[in-house]
Design a protein around this motif. Structure first.
Motif, PDB file in Angstrom:
ATOM      1  N   TYR A 111       0.803  -1.008  -0.008  1.00  0.00           N
ATOM      2  CA  TYR A 111       0.175   0.123   0.177  1.00  0.00           C
ATOM      3  C   TYR A 111       0.885   1.167  -0.045  1.00  0.00           C
ATOM      4  O   TYR A 111       0.390   2.339  -0.705  1.00  0.00           O
ATOM      5  N   ALA A 112       2.106   1.055   0.749  1.00  0.00           N
ATOM      6  CA  ALA A 112       2.955   2.325   0.568  1.00  0.00           C
ATOM      7  C   ALA A 112       3.457   2.746  -0.751  1.00  0.00           C
ATOM      8  O   ALA A 112       3.638   3.808  -1.002  1.00  0.00           O
ATOM      9  N   ALA A 113       3.756   1.440  -1.517  1.00  0.00           N
ATOM     10  CA  ALA A 113       4.159   1.772  -2.810  1.00  0.00           C
ATOM     11  C   ALA A 113       2.960   2.303  -3.764  1.00  0.00           C
ATOM     12  O   ALA A 113       3.179   3.021  -4.610  1.00  0.00           O
ATOM     13  N   ALA A 114       1.811   1.732  -3.584  1.00  0.00           N
ATOM     14  CA  ALA A 114       0.748   2.461  -4.351  1.00  0.00           C
ATOM     15  C   ALA A 114       0.458   3.737  -4.176  1.00  0.00           C
ATOM     16  O   ALA A 114       0.120   4.513  -5.092  1.00  0.00           O
ATOM     17  N   GLU A 115       0.364   4.061  -2.779  1.00  0.00           N
ATOM     18  CA  GLU A 115      -0.049   5.531  -2.492  1.00  0.00           C
ATOM     19  C   GLU A 115       1.146   6.541  -3.021  1.00  0.00           C
ATOM     20  O   GLU A 115       0.640   7.768  -3.101  1.00  0.00           O
ATOM     21  N   SER A 116       2.036   6.081  -3.434  1.00  0.00           N
ATOM     22  CA  SER A 116       3.202   6.922  -4.008  1.00  0.00           C
ATOM     23  C   SER A 116       3.047   7.344  -5.482  1.00  0.00           C
ATOM     24  O   SER A 116       3.690   8.123  -5.705  1.00  0.00           O
ATOM     25  N   VAL A 117       2.063   6.902  -6.114  1.00  0.00           N
ATOM     26  CA  VAL A 117       1.674   7.075  -7.292  1.00  0.00           C
ATOM     27  C   VAL A 117       0.517   7.535  -7.774  1.00  0.00           C
ATOM     28  O   VAL A 117      -0.508   7.293  -6.857  1.00  0.00           O
ATOM     29  N   PRO A 118       0.146   8.065  -8.768  1.00  0.00           N
ATOM     30  CA  PRO A 118      -1.398   8.323  -9.051  1.00  0.00           C
ATOM     31  C   PRO A 118      -2.143   7.050  -9.275  1.00  0.00           C
ATOM     32  O   PRO A 118      -1.574   5.881  -9.561  1.00  0.00           O
ATOM     33  N   ASP A 119      -3.406   7.170  -9.346  1.00  0.00           N
ATOM     34  CA  ASP A 119      -4.381   6.002  -9.368  1.00  0.00           C
ATOM     35  C   ASP A 119      -4.092   5.035 -10.487  1.00  0.00           C
ATOM     36  O   ASP A 119      -4.301   3.814 -10.150  1.00  0.00           O
ATOM     37  N   ASP A 120      -3.948   5.614 -11.575  1.00  0.00           N
ATOM     38  CA  ASP A 120      -3.688   4.946 -13.042  1.00  0.00           C
ATOM     39  C   ASP A 120      -2.414   4.130 -13.020  1.00  0.00           C
ATOM     40  O   ASP A 120      -2.304   3.747 -14.209  1.00  0.00           O
ATOM     41  N   ARG A 121      -1.587   4.426 -12.179  1.00  0.00           N
ATOM     42  CA  ARG A 121      -0.457   3.806 -12.341  1.00  0.00           C
ATOM     43  C   ARG A 121       0.001   2.758 -11.137  1.00  0.00           C
ATOM     44  O   ARG A 121       0.979   2.323 -10.660  1.00  0.00           O
ATOM     45  N   ARG A 122      -1.173   2.795 -10.048  1.00  0.00           N
ATOM     46  CA  ARG A 122      -0.910   1.899  -8.978  1.00  0.00           C
ATOM     47  C   ARG A 122      -0.767   0.449  -9.153  1.00  0.00           C
ATOM     48  O   ARG A 122      -0.051  -0.183  -8.608  1.00  0.00           O
ATOM     49  N   GLY A 123      -1.522  -0.222 -10.284  1.00  0.00           N
ATOM     50  CA  GLY A 123      -1.300  -1.493 -10.554  1.00  0.00           C
ATOM     51  C   GLY A 123       0.067  -1.609 -11.029  1.00  0.00           C
ATOM     52  O   GLY A 123       0.813  -2.703 -10.671  1.00  0.00           O
ATOM     53  N   ALA A 124       0.694  -0.926 -11.807  1.00  0.00           N
ATOM     54  CA  ALA A 124       2.107  -0.910 -12.251  1.00  0.00           C
ATOM     55  C   ALA A 124       3.219  -0.741 -11.053  1.00  0.00           C
ATOM     56  O   ALA A 124       4.270  -1.480 -10.988  1.00  0.00           O
ATOM     57  N   GLY A 154       4.959  -9.444 -12.464  1.00  0.00           N
ATOM     58  CA  GLY A 154       4.494  -8.033 -11.847  1.00  0.00           C
ATOM     59  C   GLY A 154       4.428  -6.929 -13.067  1.00  0.00           C
ATOM     60  O   GLY A 154       3.631  -6.307 -13.108  1.00  0.00           O
ATOM     61  N   TRP A 155       5.502  -7.211 -13.720  1.00  0.00           N
ATOM     62  CA  TRP A 155       5.698  -5.936 -14.645  1.00  0.00           C
ATOM     63  C   TRP A 155       4.461  -6.217 -15.962  1.00  0.00           C
ATOM     64  O   TRP A 155       4.404  -5.233 -16.584  1.00  0.00           O
ATOM     65  N   LEU A 156       3.918  -7.166 -16.067  1.00  0.00           N
ATOM     66  CA  LEU A 156       2.773  -7.383 -16.936  1.00  0.00           C
ATOM     67  C   LEU A 156       1.495  -7.138 -16.392  1.00  0.00           C
ATOM     68  O   LEU A 156       0.748  -6.699 -16.737  1.00  0.00           O
ATOM     69  N   THR A 157       1.176  -8.135 -15.092  1.00  0.00           N
ATOM     70  CA  THR A 157       0.043  -8.016 -14.697  1.00  0.00           C
ATOM     71  C   THR A 157      -0.595  -6.862 -14.134  1.00  0.00           C
ATOM     72  O   THR A 157      -1.812  -6.433 -14.167  1.00  0.00           O
ATOM     73  N   GLY A 158       0.425  -6.141 -13.402  1.00  0.00           N
ATOM     74  CA  GLY A 158       0.002  -4.799 -12.766  1.00  0.00           C
ATOM     75  C   GLY A 158      -0.466  -3.731 -13.974  1.00  0.00           C
ATOM     76  O   GLY A 158      -1.526  -3.285 -13.879  1.00  0.00           O
ATOM     77  N   PRO A 159       0.427  -3.474 -14.990  1.00  0.00           N
ATOM     78  CA  PRO A 159      -0.178  -2.516 -15.972  1.00  0.00           C
ATOM     79  C   PRO A 159      -1.427  -3.233 -16.755  1.00  0.00           C
ATOM     80  O   PRO A 159      -2.135  -2.452 -17.300  1.00  0.00           O
ATOM     81  N   LEU A 160      -1.605  -4.477 -16.902  1.00  0.00           N
ATOM     82  CA  LEU A 160      -2.824  -5.117 -17.499  1.00  0.00           C
ATOM     83  C   LEU A 160      -3.881  -4.771 -16.693  1.00  0.00           C
ATOM     84  O   LEU A 160      -5.012  -4.286 -17.265  1.00  0.00           O
ATOM     85  N   ILE A 161      -3.880  -4.931 -15.466  1.00  0.00           N
ATOM     86  CA  ILE A 161      -5.011  -4.604 -14.459  1.00  0.00           C
ATOM     87  C   ILE A 161      -5.332  -3.164 -14.694  1.00  0.00           C
ATOM     88  O   ILE A 161      -6.360  -2.617 -14.501  1.00  0.00           O
ATOM     89  N   ASP A 162      -4.314  -2.134 -14.499  1.00  0.00           N
ATOM     90  CA  ASP A 162      -4.339  -0.641 -14.700  1.00  0.00           C
ATOM     91  C   ASP A 162      -5.113  -0.689 -16.050  1.00  0.00           C
ATOM     92  O   ASP A 162      -6.101   0.355 -16.011  1.00  0.00           O
TER      93      ASP A 162
END
Length: 394
Positions: free
Chosen positions: A126-139, A276-284
Protein backbone atom coordinates in the motif's frame (compact mmCIF):
# COMPACT_ATOMS: atom_id res chain seq x y z
CA UNK A 1 1.09 20.59 3.63
CA UNK A 2 -2.20 18.82 3.01
CA UNK A 3 -2.42 15.79 0.78
CA UNK A 4 -4.63 17.74 -1.61
CA UNK A 5 -1.80 20.23 -2.17
CA UNK A 6 0.70 17.54 -3.12
CA UNK A 7 1.56 17.03 -6.80
CA UNK A 8 0.60 13.71 -8.36
CA UNK A 9 3.94 11.84 -8.50
CA UNK A 10 5.05 9.66 -11.36
CA UNK A 11 6.25 6.10 -10.89
CA UNK A 12 9.67 6.80 -9.40
CA UNK A 13 11.41 3.47 -8.93
CA UNK A 14 14.55 5.20 -7.63
CA UNK A 15 12.68 6.83 -4.77
CA UNK A 16 10.94 3.56 -3.99
CA UNK A 17 14.13 1.45 -4.23
CA UNK A 18 14.74 1.06 -0.44
CA UNK A 19 11.12 0.06 0.08
CA UNK A 20 11.24 -2.39 -2.82
CA UNK A 21 14.56 -3.88 -1.68
CA UNK A 22 13.35 -4.31 1.91
CA UNK A 23 10.19 -6.03 0.72
CA UNK A 24 12.22 -8.31 -1.57
CA UNK A 25 14.32 -9.50 1.37
CA UNK A 26 11.20 -9.93 3.49
CA UNK A 27 9.61 -12.06 0.78
CA UNK A 28 12.62 -14.36 0.88
CA UNK A 29 12.28 -14.66 4.64
CA UNK A 30 8.55 -15.31 4.34
CA UNK A 31 9.24 -18.10 1.88
CA UNK A 32 11.53 -19.75 4.42
CA UNK A 33 9.16 -19.45 7.37
CA UNK A 34 6.05 -20.63 5.53
CA UNK A 35 7.38 -23.28 3.17
CA UNK A 36 10.02 -24.96 5.34
CA UNK A 37 7.99 -24.99 8.55
CA UNK A 38 6.07 -28.14 7.60
CA UNK A 39 9.34 -29.97 6.86
CA UNK A 40 10.78 -28.83 10.21
CA UNK A 41 7.73 -30.22 12.00
CA UNK A 42 8.11 -33.49 10.13
CA UNK A 43 11.79 -33.60 11.15
CA UNK A 44 10.75 -33.05 14.77
CA UNK A 45 8.44 -36.10 14.41
CA UNK A 46 5.17 -34.16 14.57
CA UNK A 47 3.85 -35.36 11.21
CA UNK A 48 0.18 -34.84 12.08
CA UNK A 49 0.88 -31.21 13.08
CA UNK A 50 2.78 -30.17 9.94
CA UNK A 51 0.26 -27.42 9.23
CA UNK A 52 0.42 -25.94 12.75
CA UNK A 53 3.33 -23.47 12.24
CA UNK A 54 1.73 -22.01 9.12
CA UNK A 55 -1.56 -21.79 11.00
CA UNK A 56 0.14 -19.92 13.84
CA UNK A 57 1.92 -17.64 11.36
CA UNK A 58 -1.36 -16.80 9.67
CA UNK A 59 -3.26 -16.40 12.94
CA UNK A 60 -0.63 -14.07 14.38
CA UNK A 61 -0.59 -12.06 11.16
CA UNK A 62 -4.37 -11.80 11.29
CA UNK A 63 -4.24 -10.48 14.85
CA UNK A 64 -1.47 -7.98 14.12
CA UNK A 65 -2.50 -6.67 10.69
CA UNK A 66 -5.17 -4.32 12.00
CA UNK A 67 -2.87 -3.01 14.73
CA UNK A 68 -0.04 -2.36 12.28
CA UNK A 69 -2.48 -0.69 9.91
CA UNK A 70 -3.65 1.65 12.66
CA UNK A 71 -0.03 2.34 13.68
CA UNK A 72 0.86 3.30 10.12
CA UNK A 73 -2.10 5.68 9.89
CA UNK A 74 -1.06 7.36 13.16
CA UNK A 75 2.75 7.29 12.89
CA UNK A 76 3.46 6.74 9.20
CA UNK A 77 4.38 3.83 6.99
CA UNK A 78 8.11 3.91 7.76
CA UNK A 79 7.66 3.59 11.52
CA UNK A 80 5.22 0.71 11.16
CA UNK A 81 7.29 -1.13 8.58
CA UNK A 82 10.53 -0.71 10.59
CA UNK A 83 8.85 -2.25 13.64
CA UNK A 84 7.48 -5.12 11.59
CA UNK A 85 10.81 -6.02 9.98
CA UNK A 86 12.59 -5.92 13.35
CA UNK A 87 9.94 -8.13 14.94
CA UNK A 88 10.32 -10.60 12.09
CA UNK A 89 14.09 -10.79 12.59
CA UNK A 90 13.54 -11.59 16.26
CA UNK A 91 10.91 -14.22 15.43
CA UNK A 92 13.17 -15.98 12.93
CA UNK A 93 15.99 -16.12 15.47
CA UNK A 94 13.67 -17.57 18.12
CA UNK A 95 12.33 -20.10 15.63
CA UNK A 96 15.84 -21.16 14.68
CA UNK A 97 16.74 -21.79 18.33
CA UNK A 98 13.59 -23.86 18.85
CA UNK A 99 14.11 -25.93 15.70
CA UNK A 100 17.85 -26.40 16.24
CA UNK A 101 17.49 -27.76 19.75
CA UNK A 102 14.12 -29.51 19.21
CA UNK A 103 12.25 -27.18 21.54
CA UNK A 104 8.80 -27.30 19.96
CA UNK A 105 7.18 -24.52 22.06
CA UNK A 106 10.11 -22.19 21.27
CA UNK A 107 9.88 -22.96 17.55
CA UNK A 108 6.15 -22.29 17.58
CA UNK A 109 6.76 -19.02 19.46
CA UNK A 110 9.15 -18.00 16.70
CA UNK A 111 6.45 -18.84 14.13
CA UNK A 112 3.98 -16.64 16.02
CA UNK A 113 6.42 -13.71 16.04
CA UNK A 114 7.16 -14.17 12.35
CA UNK A 115 3.45 -14.15 11.64
CA UNK A 116 2.88 -11.01 13.67
CA UNK A 117 5.65 -9.32 11.67
CA UNK A 118 4.08 -10.36 8.36
CA UNK A 119 0.86 -8.67 9.39
CA UNK A 120 2.82 -5.43 9.27
CA UNK A 121 5.43 -5.66 6.53
CA UNK A 122 3.06 -7.13 3.94
CA UNK A 123 1.31 -3.75 3.98
CA UNK A 124 4.35 -2.27 2.22
CA UNK A 125 2.42 -2.73 -1.02
CA UNK A 126 0.00 0.00 0.00
CA UNK A 127 2.92 2.33 0.70
CA UNK A 128 4.20 1.75 -2.84
CA UNK A 129 0.77 2.27 -4.42
CA UNK A 130 0.11 5.45 -2.45
CA UNK A 131 3.25 6.97 -3.93
CA UNK A 132 1.86 7.15 -7.49
CA UNK A 133 -1.32 8.32 -9.27
CA UNK A 134 -4.29 5.98 -9.27
CA UNK A 135 -3.84 4.97 -12.91
CA UNK A 136 -0.27 3.81 -12.16
CA UNK A 137 -0.97 1.90 -8.95
CA UNK A 138 -1.23 -1.47 -10.64
CA UNK A 139 2.17 -0.85 -12.21
CA UNK A 140 3.64 0.17 -8.83
CA UNK A 141 2.28 -2.99 -7.22
CA UNK A 142 3.55 -5.09 -10.12
CA UNK A 143 7.01 -3.55 -9.82
CA UNK A 144 7.02 -4.34 -6.09
CA UNK A 145 6.19 -7.96 -6.87
CA UNK A 146 8.88 -8.12 -9.54
CA UNK A 147 11.44 -6.94 -7.00
CA UNK A 148 10.11 -9.46 -4.51
CA UNK A 149 10.96 -12.32 -6.84
CA UNK A 150 14.63 -11.44 -6.39
CA UNK A 151 14.39 -12.00 -2.66
CA UNK A 152 12.53 -15.26 -3.14
CA UNK A 153 15.03 -16.58 -5.65
CA UNK A 154 17.82 -15.46 -3.34
CA UNK A 155 16.57 -17.82 -0.67
CA UNK A 156 15.43 -20.71 -2.89
CA UNK A 157 18.43 -20.46 -5.21
CA UNK A 158 20.77 -20.61 -2.23
CA UNK A 159 19.65 -24.11 -1.26
CA UNK A 160 23.17 -25.57 -1.54
CA UNK A 161 24.85 -22.90 0.63
CA UNK A 162 22.03 -23.29 3.14
CA UNK A 163 22.63 -27.04 3.18
CA UNK A 164 26.30 -26.31 3.88
CA UNK A 165 25.35 -23.91 6.67
CA UNK A 166 22.98 -26.47 8.15
CA UNK A 167 25.72 -29.09 8.17
CA UNK A 168 28.15 -26.63 9.79
CA UNK A 169 25.59 -25.93 12.50
CA UNK A 170 24.93 -29.63 13.00
CA UNK A 171 21.39 -29.25 11.76
CA UNK A 172 19.27 -29.46 8.60
CA UNK A 173 18.91 -27.01 5.69
CA UNK A 174 15.33 -26.25 6.76
CA UNK A 175 16.46 -25.15 10.22
CA UNK A 176 19.39 -23.13 8.85
CA UNK A 177 16.94 -21.43 6.49
CA UNK A 178 15.23 -19.79 9.43
CA UNK A 179 18.50 -18.25 10.56
CA UNK A 180 19.09 -16.92 7.06
CA UNK A 181 15.55 -15.54 7.00
CA UNK A 182 16.19 -13.63 10.21
CA UNK A 183 19.28 -12.08 8.68
CA UNK A 184 17.30 -10.94 5.64
CA UNK A 185 14.67 -9.30 7.83
CA UNK A 186 17.33 -7.54 9.89
CA UNK A 187 18.79 -6.03 6.72
CA UNK A 188 15.29 -5.04 5.60
CA UNK A 189 14.73 -3.19 8.88
CA UNK A 190 17.86 -1.15 8.18
CA UNK A 191 16.94 -0.50 4.55
CA UNK A 192 13.50 0.86 5.36
CA UNK A 193 15.10 3.66 7.39
CA UNK A 194 16.59 4.95 4.12
CA UNK A 195 13.18 5.23 2.47
CA UNK A 196 11.41 8.58 2.42
CA UNK A 197 7.63 8.27 2.06
CA UNK A 198 5.78 10.65 -0.25
CA UNK A 199 3.47 11.52 2.65
CA UNK A 200 3.95 11.07 6.39
CA UNK A 201 0.80 8.99 6.76
CA UNK A 202 -1.37 7.04 4.32
CA UNK A 203 -4.19 9.29 3.18
CA UNK A 204 -6.73 9.31 0.40
CA UNK A 205 -6.21 11.13 -2.86
CA UNK A 206 -8.33 14.21 -3.62
CA UNK A 207 -10.48 12.26 -6.03
CA UNK A 208 -11.34 9.81 -3.26
CA UNK A 209 -12.49 12.39 -0.73
CA UNK A 210 -15.55 10.29 -0.04
CA UNK A 211 -13.33 7.59 1.49
CA UNK A 212 -10.79 9.35 3.74
CA UNK A 213 -8.22 7.50 5.82
CA UNK A 214 -9.95 8.68 9.00
CA UNK A 215 -12.93 6.43 8.36
CA UNK A 216 -13.58 3.80 11.00
CA UNK A 217 -13.23 0.16 10.01
CA UNK A 218 -17.02 -0.27 10.21
CA UNK A 219 -17.62 2.72 7.97
CA UNK A 220 -14.98 1.60 5.48
CA UNK A 221 -16.55 -1.83 5.11
CA UNK A 222 -19.96 -0.23 4.61
CA UNK A 223 -18.72 1.38 1.38
CA UNK A 224 -19.96 -0.56 -1.69
CA UNK A 225 -17.26 -2.81 -3.09
CA UNK A 226 -15.04 -3.03 -0.02
CA UNK A 227 -16.46 -6.29 1.29
CA UNK A 228 -16.31 -8.00 -2.10
CA UNK A 229 -12.71 -6.80 -2.48
CA UNK A 230 -11.90 -8.28 0.93
CA UNK A 231 -13.47 -11.57 -0.19
CA UNK A 232 -11.23 -11.78 -3.25
CA UNK A 233 -8.08 -10.98 -1.28
CA UNK A 234 -8.91 -13.41 1.53
CA UNK A 235 -9.77 -16.25 -0.85
CA UNK A 236 -6.64 -15.79 -2.96
CA UNK A 237 -4.36 -15.50 0.08
CA UNK A 238 -5.92 -18.44 1.89
CA UNK A 239 -5.77 -20.82 -1.06
CA UNK A 240 -2.27 -19.80 -2.08
CA UNK A 241 -0.78 -20.24 1.40
CA UNK A 242 -2.60 -23.53 1.99
CA UNK A 243 -1.36 -25.20 -1.18
CA UNK A 244 2.08 -23.56 -1.03
CA UNK A 245 2.58 -24.76 2.54
CA UNK A 246 1.38 -28.33 2.08
CA UNK A 247 2.60 -29.14 -1.44
CA UNK A 248 6.25 -29.48 -0.28
CA UNK A 249 5.15 -32.24 2.07
CA UNK A 250 3.44 -34.01 -0.85
CA UNK A 251 6.63 -33.59 -2.88
CA UNK A 252 8.63 -35.04 0.01
CA UNK A 253 6.32 -38.05 0.14
CA UNK A 254 6.86 -38.48 -3.61
CA UNK A 255 10.60 -38.87 -2.93
CA UNK A 256 11.74 -35.41 -4.06
CA UNK A 257 14.86 -34.11 -2.29
CA UNK A 258 15.51 -30.63 -0.88
CA UNK A 259 16.86 -29.31 -4.17
CA UNK A 260 13.81 -30.52 -6.10
CA UNK A 261 11.46 -28.98 -3.55
CA UNK A 262 13.40 -25.72 -3.83
CA UNK A 263 12.92 -25.84 -7.61
CA UNK A 264 9.17 -26.27 -7.14
CA UNK A 265 9.06 -23.26 -4.85
CA UNK A 266 11.13 -21.26 -7.33
CA UNK A 267 8.53 -21.92 -10.00
CA UNK A 268 5.79 -20.90 -7.61
CA UNK A 269 7.61 -17.69 -6.70
CA UNK A 270 8.11 -16.96 -10.40
CA UNK A 271 4.35 -17.16 -10.87
CA UNK A 272 3.68 -15.01 -7.81
CA UNK A 273 6.09 -12.20 -8.53
CA UNK A 274 7.93 -12.67 -11.82
CA UNK A 275 5.15 -11.32 -14.04
CA UNK A 276 4.33 -8.23 -12.01
CA UNK A 277 5.75 -6.12 -14.84
CA UNK A 278 2.88 -7.45 -16.98
CA UNK A 279 -0.04 -8.10 -14.63
CA UNK A 280 0.06 -4.72 -12.91
CA UNK A 281 -0.14 -2.62 -16.09
CA UNK A 282 -2.75 -5.02 -17.51
CA UNK A 283 -4.99 -4.45 -14.49
CA UNK A 284 -4.45 -0.69 -14.83
CA UNK A 285 -5.55 -0.95 -18.46
CA UNK A 286 -8.26 -3.66 -18.36
CA UNK A 287 -9.64 -3.08 -14.88
CA UNK A 288 -10.18 -4.94 -11.63
CA UNK A 289 -12.67 -7.38 -13.14
CA UNK A 290 -9.97 -8.78 -15.41
CA UNK A 291 -7.71 -9.42 -12.41
CA UNK A 292 -10.41 -11.19 -10.40
CA UNK A 293 -11.68 -13.43 -13.20
CA UNK A 294 -8.30 -14.48 -14.56
CA UNK A 295 -6.96 -14.96 -11.04
CA UNK A 296 -9.88 -17.19 -10.01
CA UNK A 297 -9.60 -19.40 -13.10
CA UNK A 298 -5.86 -19.86 -12.69
CA UNK A 299 -6.20 -20.67 -8.97
CA UNK A 300 -8.81 -23.32 -9.80
CA UNK A 301 -6.57 -24.78 -12.52
CA UNK A 302 -3.69 -24.93 -10.03
CA UNK A 303 -5.76 -26.85 -7.52
CA UNK A 304 -7.05 -29.31 -10.13
CA UNK A 305 -3.57 -30.05 -11.51
CA UNK A 306 -1.89 -30.48 -8.10
CA UNK A 307 -3.02 -34.09 -7.44
CA UNK A 308 -2.10 -35.34 -10.94
CA UNK A 309 0.73 -37.86 -10.96
CA UNK A 310 4.25 -36.76 -11.79
CA UNK A 311 6.57 -34.01 -10.67
CA UNK A 312 5.89 -32.02 -13.85
CA UNK A 313 2.23 -31.54 -12.96
CA UNK A 314 3.23 -30.47 -9.47
CA UNK A 315 5.50 -27.83 -11.00
CA UNK A 316 2.70 -26.61 -13.30
CA UNK A 317 0.34 -26.41 -10.35
CA UNK A 318 2.71 -24.36 -8.24
CA UNK A 319 3.37 -21.91 -11.08
CA UNK A 320 -0.35 -21.43 -11.82
CA UNK A 321 -1.03 -21.04 -8.11
CA UNK A 322 1.43 -18.16 -7.95
CA UNK A 323 0.20 -16.43 -11.09
CA UNK A 324 -3.47 -16.74 -10.12
CA UNK A 325 -2.73 -15.27 -6.71
CA UNK A 326 -0.79 -12.42 -8.36
CA UNK A 327 -3.72 -11.35 -10.54
CA UNK A 328 -6.34 -11.47 -7.80
CA UNK A 329 -4.02 -9.93 -5.22
CA UNK A 330 -2.88 -7.00 -7.37
CA UNK A 331 -6.48 -6.21 -8.34
CA UNK A 332 -7.70 -6.33 -4.76
CA UNK A 333 -4.76 -4.38 -3.39
CA UNK A 334 -5.19 -1.64 -5.99
CA UNK A 335 -8.85 -1.35 -5.06
CA UNK A 336 -8.09 -1.08 -1.34
CA UNK A 337 -5.58 1.77 -1.75
CA UNK A 338 -8.67 4.00 -1.76
CA UNK A 339 -9.74 2.76 1.68
CA UNK A 340 -6.79 2.80 4.17
CA UNK A 341 -9.04 2.04 7.14
CA UNK A 342 -9.99 -1.32 5.60
CA UNK A 343 -6.48 -2.42 4.64
CA UNK A 344 -5.22 -3.92 7.88
CA UNK A 345 -8.46 -5.73 8.68
CA UNK A 346 -8.71 -7.11 5.14
CA UNK A 347 -5.15 -8.42 5.36
CA UNK A 348 -6.14 -9.96 8.67
CA UNK A 349 -9.02 -11.80 7.00
CA UNK A 350 -6.58 -13.19 4.43
CA UNK A 351 -4.36 -14.53 7.18
CA UNK A 352 -7.35 -16.09 8.92
CA UNK A 353 -8.26 -17.86 5.69
CA UNK A 354 -4.66 -19.07 5.32
CA UNK A 355 -4.54 -20.26 8.93
CA UNK A 356 -7.79 -22.17 8.67
CA UNK A 357 -6.73 -23.61 5.33
CA UNK A 358 -3.38 -24.94 6.52
CA UNK A 359 -4.86 -26.32 9.75
CA UNK A 360 -7.68 -28.15 8.01
CA UNK A 361 -5.47 -29.02 5.07
CA UNK A 362 -3.05 -31.02 7.21
CA UNK A 363 -5.94 -32.96 8.73
CA UNK A 364 -7.58 -33.57 5.34
CA UNK A 365 -4.33 -34.88 3.87
CA UNK A 366 -3.79 -37.22 6.84
CA UNK A 367 -7.33 -38.61 6.75
CA UNK A 368 -8.57 -38.34 3.16
CA UNK A 369 -5.53 -37.62 1.02
CA UNK A 370 -4.14 -34.71 -0.96
CA UNK A 371 -6.62 -35.01 -3.90
CA UNK A 372 -9.56 -34.25 -1.59
CA UNK A 373 -7.84 -31.11 -0.35
CA UNK A 374 -7.08 -30.05 -3.92
CA UNK A 375 -10.70 -30.53 -4.98
CA UNK A 376 -11.98 -28.38 -2.14
CA UNK A 377 -9.46 -25.67 -3.02
CA UNK A 378 -10.60 -25.73 -6.66
CA UNK A 379 -14.17 -24.93 -5.62
CA UNK A 380 -13.15 -22.15 -3.23
CA UNK A 381 -10.88 -20.66 -5.90
CA UNK A 382 -13.98 -19.42 -7.74
CA UNK A 383 -14.93 -16.97 -4.97
CA UNK A 384 -13.19 -13.99 -6.66
CA UNK A 385 -15.71 -14.35 -9.48
CA UNK A 386 -18.28 -12.87 -7.09
CA UNK A 387 -15.91 -9.97 -6.47
CA UNK A 388 -15.64 -9.45 -10.24
CA UNK A 389 -19.42 -9.32 -10.50
CA UNK A 390 -19.52 -6.68 -7.74
CA UNK A 391 -16.90 -4.39 -9.31
CA UNK A 392 -18.28 -0.91 -9.79
CA UNK A 393 -15.18 1.03 -10.78
CA UNK A 394 -11.70 0.15 -12.03
Amino acid sequence: MSDAALPRPALNVGRLAPLYAAQALATGATTVSTVLASLIMSGLHFETLVGLPSTLISTSAALSAGAFGALMIRRGRRTGLSAAFALGALGAAVGFVGARWALLPVFLLGACLMGAAQGGYQQARYAAAESVPDDRRGAALGALMLMSVLGSFLITGASRPIETLGAALGSTPEVAGWLVGGTLLGVAALLIRLWRPVTATPTARPTQAAAPAKLTVRAAFAIPGVRSTALALAAAQGLMVTLMSLTPLRAHHMGMDHGAVAALISGHILGMFGFGWLTGPLIDRLGLRFGYVSGALLLAAAALSAPLSGAAWLAVSMFLLGLGWNLAFVAGSKSLTRFPAAQGVTDGLGYVAAGVGTALGGVIIARAGFPVLAGACAVLALLPLFSAWRVRTT
